[in-house]
Design an enzyme around this catalytic site. Structure first.
Site, PDB file in Angstrom:
ATOM      1  N   CYS A 293      27.605  49.306  35.110  1.00 29.68           N
ATOM      2  CA  CYS A 293      26.371  50.435  35.015  1.00 29.68           C
ATOM      3  C   CYS A 293      25.304  49.803  35.185  1.00 29.68           C
ATOM      4  O   CYS A 293      25.318  49.943  33.613  1.00 29.68           O
ATOM      5  CB  CYS A 293      26.633  50.918  33.644  1.00 29.68           C
ATOM      6  SG  CYS A 293      25.837  52.607  33.398  1.00 29.68           S
TER       7      CYS A 293
ATOM      8  N   CYS B 271      22.241  51.706  32.371  1.00 30.89           N
ATOM      9  CA  CYS B 271      23.334  51.698  31.103  1.00 30.89           C
ATOM     10  C   CYS B 271      22.756  49.734  30.495  1.00 30.89           C
ATOM     11  O   CYS B 271      21.915  49.415  29.271  1.00 30.89           O
ATOM     12  CB  CYS B 271      25.055  51.238  30.861  1.00 30.89           C
ATOM     13  SG  CYS B 271      25.292  52.969  31.060  1.00 30.89           S
ATOM     14  N   ASP B 272      22.562  48.937  32.013  1.00 25.63           N
ATOM     15  CA  ASP B 272      23.063  47.667  31.216  1.00 25.63           C
ATOM     16  C   ASP B 272      21.189  47.417  31.942  1.00 25.63           C
ATOM     17  O   ASP B 272      21.032  45.970  31.330  1.00 25.63           O
ATOM     18  CB  ASP B 272      23.674  46.911  31.746  1.00 25.63           C
ATOM     19  CG  ASP B 272      24.929  47.165  30.611  1.00 25.63           C
ATOM     20  OD1 ASP B 272      25.206  47.720  30.262  1.00 25.63           O
ATOM     21  OD2 ASP B 272      26.107  46.810  31.399  1.00 25.63           O
TER      22      ASP B 272
HETATM   23  C1  FAD Z   1      27.384  54.956  36.391  1.00 28.89           C
HETATM   24  C2  FAD Z   1      27.793  57.219  36.525  1.00 28.89           C
HETATM   25  C3  FAD Z   1      26.721  58.317  37.225  1.00 28.89           C
HETATM   26  C4  FAD Z   1      26.786  58.613  37.369  1.00 28.89           C
HETATM   27  N1  FAD Z   1      25.757  59.746  38.030  1.00 28.89           N
HETATM   28  C5  FAD Z   1      25.947  60.316  38.388  1.00 28.89           C
HETATM   29  C6  FAD Z   1      25.433  61.781  38.329  1.00 28.89           C
HETATM   30  O1  FAD Z   1      24.188  61.651  38.442  1.00 28.89           O
HETATM   31  N2  FAD Z   1      25.415  63.024  39.278  1.00 28.89           N
HETATM   32  C7  FAD Z   1      26.896  64.246  39.279  1.00 28.89           C
HETATM   33  O2  FAD Z   1      26.698  64.876  39.121  1.00 28.89           O
HETATM   34  N3  FAD Z   1      27.714  63.028  38.511  1.00 28.89           N
HETATM   35  C8  FAD Z   1      27.075  61.557  38.784  1.00 28.89           C
HETATM   36  N4  FAD Z   1      28.333  60.681  37.818  1.00 28.89           N
HETATM   37  C9  FAD Z   1      29.416  61.212  38.368  1.00 28.89           C
HETATM   38  C10 FAD Z   1      30.450  62.115  37.235  1.00 28.89           C
HETATM   39  O3  FAD Z   1      30.037  61.453  36.216  1.00 28.89           O
HETATM   40  C11 FAD Z   1      31.844  61.925  36.995  1.00 28.89           C
HETATM   41  O4  FAD Z   1      31.970  62.367  38.453  1.00 28.89           O
HETATM   42  C12 FAD Z   1      32.262  63.202  35.889  1.00 28.89           C
HETATM   43  O5  FAD Z   1      31.541  62.746  34.526  1.00 28.89           O
HETATM   44  C13 FAD Z   1      33.827  63.862  36.112  1.00 28.89           C
HETATM   45  O6  FAD Z   1      33.983  64.165  34.879  1.00 28.89           O
HETATM   46  P1  FAD Z   1      35.629  64.425  34.192  1.00 28.89           P
HETATM   47  O7  FAD Z   1      35.505  65.577  32.973  1.00 28.89           O
HETATM   48  O8  FAD Z   1      36.627  64.391  35.379  1.00 28.89           O
HETATM   49  O9  FAD Z   1      35.664  62.841  33.834  1.00 28.89           O
HETATM   50  P2  FAD Z   1      34.893  61.606  32.773  1.00 28.89           P
HETATM   51  O10 FAD Z   1      33.347  61.946  33.018  1.00 28.89           O
HETATM   52  O11 FAD Z   1      35.817  60.686  33.602  1.00 28.89           O
HETATM   53  O12 FAD Z   1      35.868  61.885  31.209  1.00 28.89           O
HETATM   54  C14 FAD Z   1      36.900  61.974  30.991  1.00 28.89           C
HETATM   55  C15 FAD Z   1      37.154  61.684  29.445  1.00 28.89           C
HETATM   56  O13 FAD Z   1      38.304  61.342  28.939  1.00 28.89           O
HETATM   57  C16 FAD Z   1      38.855  60.448  27.814  1.00 28.89           C
HETATM   58  N5  FAD Z   1      39.738  60.062  28.052  1.00 28.89           N
HETATM   59  C17 FAD Z   1      40.520  59.181  29.546  1.00 28.89           C
HETATM   60  N6  FAD Z   1      42.112  58.835  29.109  1.00 28.89           N
HETATM   61  C18 FAD Z   1      41.849  59.097  27.532  1.00 28.89           C
HETATM   62  C19 FAD Z   1      42.444  59.409  26.823  1.00 28.89           C
HETATM   63  N7  FAD Z   1      44.744  58.810  26.697  1.00 28.89           N
HETATM   64  N8  FAD Z   1      43.068  59.813  25.462  1.00 28.89           N
HETATM   65  C20 FAD Z   1      42.123  60.005  24.784  1.00 28.89           C
HETATM   66  N9  FAD Z   1      40.807  60.681  26.269  1.00 28.89           N
HETATM   67  C21 FAD Z   1      40.896  59.749  27.541  1.00 28.89           C
HETATM   68  C22 FAD Z   1      37.367  59.189  29.012  1.00 28.89           C
HETATM   69  O14 FAD Z   1      37.511  58.611  27.316  1.00 28.89           O
HETATM   70  C23 FAD Z   1      36.857  60.671  29.075  1.00 28.89           C
HETATM   71  O15 FAD Z   1      35.797  61.206  28.151  1.00 28.89           O
HETATM   72  C24 FAD Z   1      28.485  59.397  38.078  1.00 28.89           C
HETATM   73  C25 FAD Z   1      28.911  58.858  37.166  1.00 28.89           C
HETATM   74  C26 FAD Z   1      29.104  57.133  36.355  1.00 28.89           C
HETATM   75  C27 FAD Z   1      30.764  56.173  36.113  1.00 28.89           C
END
Ligand code: FAD
Length: 311
Positions: free
Chosen positions: A137, A140-141
């Site tokens: 990331c 972040c870093d």
């Molecule tokens: C560095 C980075 C920058 C990004 N920048 C952008 C941007 O500018 N714009 C944009 O639209 N998108 C961006 N994205 C993508 C976006 O963040 C993701 O598409 C979005 O967060 C996906 O959402 P989600 O809820 O599907 O999953 P996630 O955001 O991955 O959330 C899943 C959650 O489930 C939890 N979890 C998993 N397994 C378990 C378990 N067994 N028990 C309990 N909890 C669990 C995890 O801890 C996590 O909090 C970025 C991603 C990254 C990595």
């Protein structure tokens, strides 16, 4: 949190998909709980600001958005369970959720919203040097490597964005990509070409990581066409080679996954098991973003509501 609690809908993950699913489920009058092993926000909080989430002309602080989503779901009664889900039993009408604390919860429907995580590069010493020079990331870093030489590996939007971001912090940035053109959107081409401190290594891979005093000191780079190798001294390697779904907890549950490990589910989030839905990055889809995760969460909660109403 009490053991043996029962919910209409259990949502695994508090990323944007899970929190939106909780909002929609709770607003529809269902008892809904989200399970989260870290804090709210998921991958969103790996970045400082979101510039492409609609409604915020100047962009939005990712943590602020995460806490606002969480508070909005809570306002309608969604329960937050700060426990990692260790295993799931999903094939019976009553689903069982066992957490890492050994607590067992039950639910009539489950929404899988575990998201994804950065894919590792797969070179030796990578995990031992994670946090000691190897990062997934840049936003972040990156700040830890001010005026240092940084290496970014990857060819997509994340790698291109990382290179641009780091070029403002680091003295020199090397962008290493295994093909001869980047996969990143065309919008990145001009800003990257204009960077005076960027060196592109196309057709190249990182073969080895070198360490000194327990931290990254250099990477070996090999040209896959010529076989030529070189060493780039650096204390910072940013790996941006894609993501992989967090589906480990689904092992043995009977949920269908595609060849890359994503949960097979269409727009409503319906999986191959009755009463089990998938939303966000964890499911098969074309674009993994906050905006699409939010849409998935709304769809999955609505489908879960219909499932529970029509049973
Ligand atoms: C560095 C980075 C920058 C990004 N920048 C952008 C941007 O500018 N714009 C944009 O639209 N998108 C961006 N994205 C993508 C976006 O963040 C993701 O598409 C979005 O967060 C996906 O959402 P989600 O809820 O599907 O999953 P996630 O955001 O991955 O959330 C899943 C959650 O489930 C939890 N979890 C998993 N397994 C378990 C378990 N067994 N028990 C309990 N909890 C669990 C995890 O801890 C996590 O909090 C970025 C991603 C990254 C990595």
């Amino acid at each position: 949190m009490v053991d043996n609690a029962h919910f209409d809908v259990a949502i695994i993950g508090q990323g944007p998909a899970g929190m939106t699913a909780a909002l929609y489920a709770a607003r529809a009058g269902l008892s809904a709980a989200t399970f989260e092993r870290m804090g709210p926000g998921g991958q969103m909080t790996d970045t400082e600001r979101l510039d492409n989430y609609p409604g915020f002309a100047e962009g939005v602080d990712a943590f602020e958005l995460a806490f606002a989503m969480s508070a909005q779901a809570a306002r309608f009664g969604a329960v937050s369970v700060g426990e990692e889900v260790a295993s799931l039993e999903l094939d019976a009408p009553t689903k069982r959720i066992t957490t890492a604390f050994g607590n067992v919860y039950t639910a009539d429907a489950v929404i899988l919203a575990m998201g994804a995580e950065p894919r590792p590069l797969g070179v030796e010493r990578e995990s031992e040097l994670a946090g000691r020079g190897v990062s997934y990331c840049a936003t972040c870093d990156g700040g830890f490597f001010k005026d240092k030489v940084a290496v970014v590996v990857g060819g997509g939007n994340t790698a291109a964005g990382d290179a641009l971001y780091l070029s403002r912090i680091c003295s020199q940035v090397h962008l290493i990509h295994r093909r001869n053109t980047l996969r990143a959107d065309a919008v990145y081409a001009q800003p990257l070409a204009a960077l005076p401190n960027l060196t592109m290594h196309l057709d190249c891979v990182v073969d080895a990581l070198h360490e000194q005093d327990g931290a990254l000191s250099a990477v070996s780079v090999r040209n896959v066409k010529t076989g030529e190798t070189s060493e780039v001294p650096t204390s910072a390697l940013f790996v941006a080679v894609g993501t992989r779904p967090r589906t480990g907890v689904l092992e043995g549950t009977g949920i269908e996954l595609d060849s890359a490990g994503y949960v097979v589910a269409g727009e409503t989030g319906q999986t191959n098991l009755a009463g089990v839905f998938a939303a966000g990055d964890v499911r098969t889809k074309a674009l993994r973003q906050v905006s699409t995760a939010v849409g998935d969460g709304a769809n999955a909660a609505t489908a879960a509501f219909e499932y529970l109403s029509l049973r």
